[in-house]
Design a protein around this motif. Structure first.
Motif, PDB file in Angstrom:
ATOM      1  N   LEU A 178      15.723 -23.721  38.896  1.00 33.07           N
ATOM      2  CA  LEU A 178      15.225 -22.396  39.625  1.00 33.07           C
ATOM      3  C   LEU A 178      15.988 -21.085  39.411  1.00 33.07           C
ATOM      4  CD1 LEU A 178      14.380 -24.289  43.160  1.00 33.07           C
ATOM      5  CD2 LEU A 178      13.081 -24.326  40.788  1.00 33.07           C
ATOM      6  N   GLY A 179      16.557 -21.175  38.418  1.00 32.64           N
ATOM      7  CA  GLY A 179      17.607 -19.885  38.386  1.00 32.64           C
ATOM      8  C   GLY A 179      16.823 -18.673  37.870  1.00 32.64           C
ATOM      9  N   PRO A 180      17.372 -17.367  37.906  1.00 32.37           N
ATOM     10  CA  PRO A 180      16.736 -16.235  37.335  1.00 32.37           C
ATOM     11  C   PRO A 180      16.238 -16.033  35.968  1.00 32.37           C
ATOM     12  CG  PRO A 180      18.752 -15.805  38.052  1.00 32.37           C
ATOM     13  CD  PRO A 180      18.683 -17.250  38.159  1.00 32.37           C
ATOM     14  N   THR A 181      16.880 -17.055  34.962  1.00 30.64           N
ATOM     15  CA  THR A 181      16.811 -16.680  33.546  1.00 30.64           C
ATOM     16  C   THR A 181      15.669 -17.545  33.038  1.00 30.64           C
ATOM     17  OG1 THR A 181      18.216 -18.879  33.210  1.00 30.64           O
ATOM     18  CG2 THR A 181      19.215 -16.428  33.446  1.00 30.64           C
ATOM     19  N   ALA A 182      15.289 -17.240  31.736  1.00 34.68           N
ATOM     20  CA  ALA A 182      13.994 -17.635  31.213  1.00 34.68           C
ATOM     21  C   ALA A 182      13.838 -19.009  30.998  1.00 34.68           C
ATOM     22  CB  ALA A 182      13.417 -16.816  29.909  1.00 34.68           C
TER      23      ALA A 182
ATOM     24  N   THR B  69      14.351 -11.256  40.280  1.00 35.34           N
ATOM     25  CA  THR B  69      14.081 -11.415  41.669  1.00 35.34           C
ATOM     26  C   THR B  69      12.623 -11.876  41.716  1.00 35.34           C
ATOM     27  OG1 THR B  69      15.652 -10.005  42.573  1.00 35.34           O
ATOM     28  CG2 THR B  69      13.836 -10.550  43.975  1.00 35.34           C
ATOM     29  N   ARG B  70      11.701 -11.226  41.063  1.00 31.36           N
ATOM     30  CA  ARG B  70      10.338 -11.268  41.127  1.00 31.36           C
ATOM     31  C   ARG B  70      10.004 -12.744  40.469  1.00 31.36           C
ATOM     32  NH1 ARG B  70       9.236  -6.374  39.426  1.00 31.36           N
ATOM     33  NH2 ARG B  70       9.349  -6.915  37.263  1.00 31.36           N
ATOM     34  N   LYS B  71      10.944 -13.108  39.423  1.00 36.75           N
ATOM     35  CA  LYS B  71      10.605 -14.550  38.679  1.00 36.75           C
ATOM     36  C   LYS B  71      10.756 -15.531  39.835  1.00 36.75           C
ATOM     37  CE  LYS B  71      12.256 -17.866  36.053  1.00 36.75           C
ATOM     38  NZ  LYS B  71      12.777 -18.918  36.951  1.00 36.75           N
TER      39      LYS B  71
ATOM     40  N   GLU C 218      16.470  -2.837  36.488  1.00 35.47           N
ATOM     41  CA  GLU C 218      15.307  -3.376  36.433  1.00 35.47           C
ATOM     42  C   GLU C 218      15.364  -4.985  36.084  1.00 35.47           C
ATOM     43  OE1 GLU C 218      12.364  -3.014  37.113  1.00 35.47           O
ATOM     44  OE2 GLU C 218      11.534  -4.748  35.875  1.00 35.47           O
ATOM     45  N   SER C 219      16.472  -5.197  35.497  1.00 35.51           N
ATOM     46  CA  SER C 219      16.821  -6.798  35.107  1.00 35.51           C
ATOM     47  C   SER C 219      16.997  -7.474  36.496  1.00 35.51           C
ATOM     48  CB  SER C 219      18.140  -6.938  34.247  1.00 35.51           C
ATOM     49  OG  SER C 219      19.339  -6.325  34.816  1.00 35.51           O
ATOM     50  N   VAL C 220      17.607  -7.148  37.243  1.00 35.06           N
ATOM     51  CA  VAL C 220      17.722  -7.649  38.663  1.00 35.06           C
ATOM     52  C   VAL C 220      16.359  -7.714  39.388  1.00 35.06           C
ATOM     53  CG1 VAL C 220      18.889  -7.492  40.774  1.00 35.06           C
ATOM     54  CG2 VAL C 220      20.160  -6.758  38.778  1.00 35.06           C
ATOM     55  N   ARG C 221      15.626  -6.670  39.497  1.00 33.27           N
ATOM     56  CA  ARG C 221      14.354  -6.893  39.884  1.00 33.27           C
ATOM     57  C   ARG C 221      13.441  -7.812  39.233  1.00 33.27           C
ATOM     58  NH1 ARG C 221      13.072  -1.362  39.733  1.00 33.27           N
ATOM     59  NH2 ARG C 221      14.098  -0.095  41.261  1.00 33.27           N
ATOM     60  N   ALA C 222      13.436  -7.739  37.906  1.00 35.22           N
ATOM     61  CA  ALA C 222      12.605  -8.923  37.038  1.00 35.22           C
ATOM     62  C   ALA C 222      12.999 -10.306  37.563  1.00 35.22           C
ATOM     63  CB  ALA C 222      12.819  -8.669  35.702  1.00 35.22           C
TER      64      ALA C 222
ATOM     65  N   THR D  74      20.238 -17.828  46.052  1.00 30.61           N
ATOM     66  CA  THR D  74      19.003 -16.946  45.759  1.00 30.61           C
ATOM     67  C   THR D  74      17.601 -17.718  45.454  1.00 30.61           C
ATOM     68  OG1 THR D  74      19.380 -16.617  43.542  1.00 30.61           O
ATOM     69  CG2 THR D  74      20.489 -15.396  44.844  1.00 30.61           C
ATOM     70  N   ALA D  75      17.871 -18.964  45.322  1.00 25.95           N
ATOM     71  CA  ALA D  75      16.415 -19.889  44.756  1.00 25.95           C
ATOM     72  C   ALA D  75      15.973 -20.568  45.801  1.00 25.95           C
ATOM     73  CB  ALA D  75      16.830 -20.761  43.641  1.00 25.95           C
ATOM     74  N   PRO D  76      14.493 -19.862  46.386  1.00 25.46           N
ATOM     75  CA  PRO D  76      13.917 -20.731  47.187  1.00 25.46           C
ATOM     76  C   PRO D  76      13.312 -21.880  46.712  1.00 25.46           C
ATOM     77  CG  PRO D  76      12.337 -18.740  46.464  1.00 25.46           C
ATOM     78  CD  PRO D  76      13.827 -18.766  45.598  1.00 25.46           C
ATOM     79  N   GLY D  77      13.105 -23.011  47.514  1.00 27.72           N
ATOM     80  CA  GLY D  77      12.368 -24.102  47.092  1.00 27.72           C
ATOM     81  C   GLY D  77      10.988 -24.131  47.465  1.00 27.72           C
ATOM     82  N   VAL D  78      10.069 -25.018  46.647  1.00 26.72           N
ATOM     83  CA  VAL D  78       8.656 -25.151  47.029  1.00 26.72           C
ATOM     84  C   VAL D  78       8.286 -26.523  47.327  1.00 26.72           C
ATOM     85  CG1 VAL D  78       7.984 -23.025  46.261  1.00 26.72           C
ATOM     86  CG2 VAL D  78       8.063 -25.146  44.832  1.00 26.72           C
ATOM     87  N   VAL D  79       7.300 -26.794  48.263  1.00 27.25           N
ATOM     88  CA  VAL D  79       6.700 -27.983  48.388  1.00 27.25           C
ATOM     89  C   VAL D  79       5.286 -27.997  48.023  1.00 27.25           C
ATOM     90  CG1 VAL D  79       6.275 -29.908  49.813  1.00 27.25           C
ATOM     91  CG2 VAL D  79       8.374 -28.834  50.193  1.00 27.25           C
TER      92      VAL D  79
END
Lengths: 428, 428
Positions: free
Chosen positions: B76-80, B130-132, B124-128, B148-153
């Motif tokens: 769930l991290g911010p990286t690709a 966050t958006r991901k 911009e890299s931080v914003r991207a 920083t990573a939300p979970g989802v159900v």
């Protein structure tokens, strides 16, 4: 980021005690590492309980994923709920037959154990258990037991890959691994493996996000970056970058490694796979080391003495948890504790000096800190840890840090910091 | 041996660093234990790398096994290369949409972190990034992030069960678990769960084969034995018997437990889930304990101080690895070492007495042994360990054992023995 690997394997770990979290699985990661080192890609590790239906489902899943080899661990014991061999045989469409040579071999082992324990080796229940463990799928290769349970390698079928069946106790599995991996069926199954190299860079002091930024730049700059399989992880406070690549990608790896070292050189302490423990052990050769621990409570001494041969350079240590232990055993002045507090660079320095002198060492490391959850203040929050390094005939060097995490994290991270302080002091 | 459980779950752990054995998985066992405690049966834990195809295959496998709930961890991290949410969304046939409330929440967290580190939060890299992390499958319930990573159900679909997606760092996952498990979709998915009870019996000194024999007798004697799910395992030298059963099987469990206690009562030390550490901590209340360690090198002190609040009763300890530390810091007579050897009950007794006196304790425990691999002899083979327990105003009690296994095993087993010696001494 993928490497062209053309032999794939799956691992099935069985055991209700593993599935339910009673014990942690050591076989999956170990087998995975071995296979990777051989150039075999591991697709999945699955864990299931001692239920034939679930084991069958896991085997089916991996077969349907077209792996070339399945390695199973566990479920080879003498009791009725150990069903792996029977389930694998059925899955592979093979009969189980009694291998009398194997039966005799197990009987010998059980007999010698029984006699040692003063038990009767000729009980019918013992014979039945031996017979059960000597049932082998037709056509399978038997791997001689390290305990009492033999392993088997079952050849591939129409819809089934080669299945290597090994026992659950990690020591037995690891002892039987070399013989298993050279079985003809296994050699054939992994013939498509790709020679690959694994290189590791270890850093202490670089944040994972900083490394990520460097790797993003490398991706833009380095030709062939996408042929490298790079994983980064933070482990015990150290940042680890592991790269696996095929021979043709060696130049790309070299370019990325150069960039990482160029950017983060001051924190890179290993590029040859050696750990900080390896380095400290080597650097301590000819020295006499002592420890003085408060918040780490003996963990540094335990880590130093973890290695065979450490008695050559470890004199010992003092766990001065209570302040009276600091004053009485390490000669820290009570007035110093009263003035600066037990968690202070002054006390850390005095503890290290005390250990050096009391234990006749030429280098000593100390820790005093607030591991939490209680005991923190505005001035000294939970995670505040002071370190000292004393050298014979030298000054005492101290360091004060605030380490993140809970009690266990702070303690473990403190040990890592202490190891790196030792490393830096000893490497001059 | 199976319990009638009508809610089943599967766990998917993602992460190349886990699959390749770089770090060991803590989430699978933890989630498994939580689910079992809720009465949800866990069918499989699967581990795969950061590859969408493999993750998709693991999800498909569990869905085809008709589990009611899949829990994933990691990715769930911010990286690709963190692709879990996107892969799960696709698997469940749902679009990803930006959740602006979640985006704002993550941005706040990232901003406060960045400012602390002196970094620019408006890149911009931080914003991207966050958006991901704020992209959510349509219809999914968002679980607020612990990092920083939300979970989802994600709700169930025609061919897909409810999928709970949680982050990989164990602390984040564990903090987010309580909110995840009460999400409407999850409650509905596990509605069929069976109330069940888990009871644990801990023994020290009974062999696993002896317990197996008792359980075979119980199987013959006790009505309803087959409704109990019993697992036994040897852990750190202790034998653990964990039984899970439905309410209607309580009498059967009671009968089995009575038989076990009747047969092995002298070695049963816990029937209420308490560990030897819990018991020793409680028994030490009002006492002052010290350690004197040679072969365990600080591990007993480390284990005692592992607990918050241990400073109330741990005075400290001495790691007397070198003989000079035994004589200089613990007052063991050099002549005694010369006569009996450092590994002897005499020296163990003197070490314990020395720690008692030097550290102002009222109870002290000592170890001196040959952990190996070198140093063994015919008279004192590798694994020989001597223990001492000294009490203020009392005699010193010693014990000599030969412990099985390699260096790490001997050290760990020695710590367990020391904990049990403390327990027995303190409980009179």
């Amino acid at each position: 980021m993928s490497v062209d690997v053309s032999a794939r394997a799956g691992i099935v770990v069985t055991g209700t005690e593993v599935l339910t979290g009673q014990i942690s699985d050591r076989n999956g990661p170990w087998v995975s590492t071995q296979l990777l080192d051989l150039g075999v890609d591991v697709a999945h590790i699955t864990v299931c309980g001692d239920r034939p239906d679930d084991l069958r489902a896991a085997l089916r899943f991996l077969a349907d994923e077209h792996v070339d080899l399945i390695v199973t661990s566990g479920g080879l014991g003498p009791t009725a709920d150990d069903l792996t061999v029977a389930t694998v045989a059925e899955f592979c469409g093979r009969e189980l037959t009694l291998d009398t040579a194997v039966e005799a071999q197990i009987a010998d082992i059980v007999r010698s154990w029984s006699l040692k324990r003063g038990a009767d080796p000729d009980l019918e229940s013992v014979r039945a258990a031996t017979r059960k463990q000597a049932m082998v799928p037709t056509g399978a290769t038997v791997i001689a037991p390290a305990g009492t349970a033999p392993g088997v390698v079952v050849p591939a079928g129409d819809r089934t890959p080669v299945v290597m069946v090994l026992p659950g106790p990690p020591r037995e599995l690891q002892q039987m691994w070399p013989a298993s991996i050279v079985a003809d069926n296994v050699v054939a199954a992994i013939a498509g493996r790709t020679e690959s190299t694994t290189e590791t860079i270890l850093m202490f002091g670089t944040a994972e996000s900083e490394l990520a930024e460097t790797l993003r730049d490398a991706e833009a700059e380095v030709d062939g970056f996408d042929t490298l399989e790079i994983t980064t992880c933070l482990r015990r406070g150290e940042l680890e970058m592991v790269t696996r690549f095929a021979p043709h990608a060696a130049d790309a790896y070299r370019a990325v490694a150069d960039l990482v070292v160029h950017r983060h050189g001051a924190t890179v302490f290993s590029t040859d796979g050696s750990t900080v423990d390896d380095q400290v052990a080597e650097l301590l050769s000819g020295h006499r080391v002592a420890t003085a621990e408060s918040c780490t409570g003996g963990m540094i001494a335990a880590r130093l003495t973890d290695r065979a041969g450490s008695s050559a350079y470890v004199m010992g240590g003092v766990v001065s948890y209570d302040n009276s232990a600091k004053t009485d055993v390490l000669d820290v002045p009570a007035a110093m504790i009263a003035e600066h507090g037990a968690v202070s660079e002054e006390v850390a320095a005095a503890m290290a000096a005390g250990a050096l002198s009391r234990l006749g060492a030429d280098i000593a490391v100390s820790t005093t800190g607030i591991a939490g959850p209680g005991g923190g203040s505005d001035e000294k929050p939970v995670g505040t840890v002071c370190f000292g390094i004393a050298r014979a005939g030298g000054e005492v060097v101290t360091r004060r840090l605030v380490l993140p995490g809970d009690r266990a994290d702070v303690r473990e991270r403190s040990v890592t910091v202490a190891m790196h302080l030792l490393r830096r002091a000893l490497s001059g």
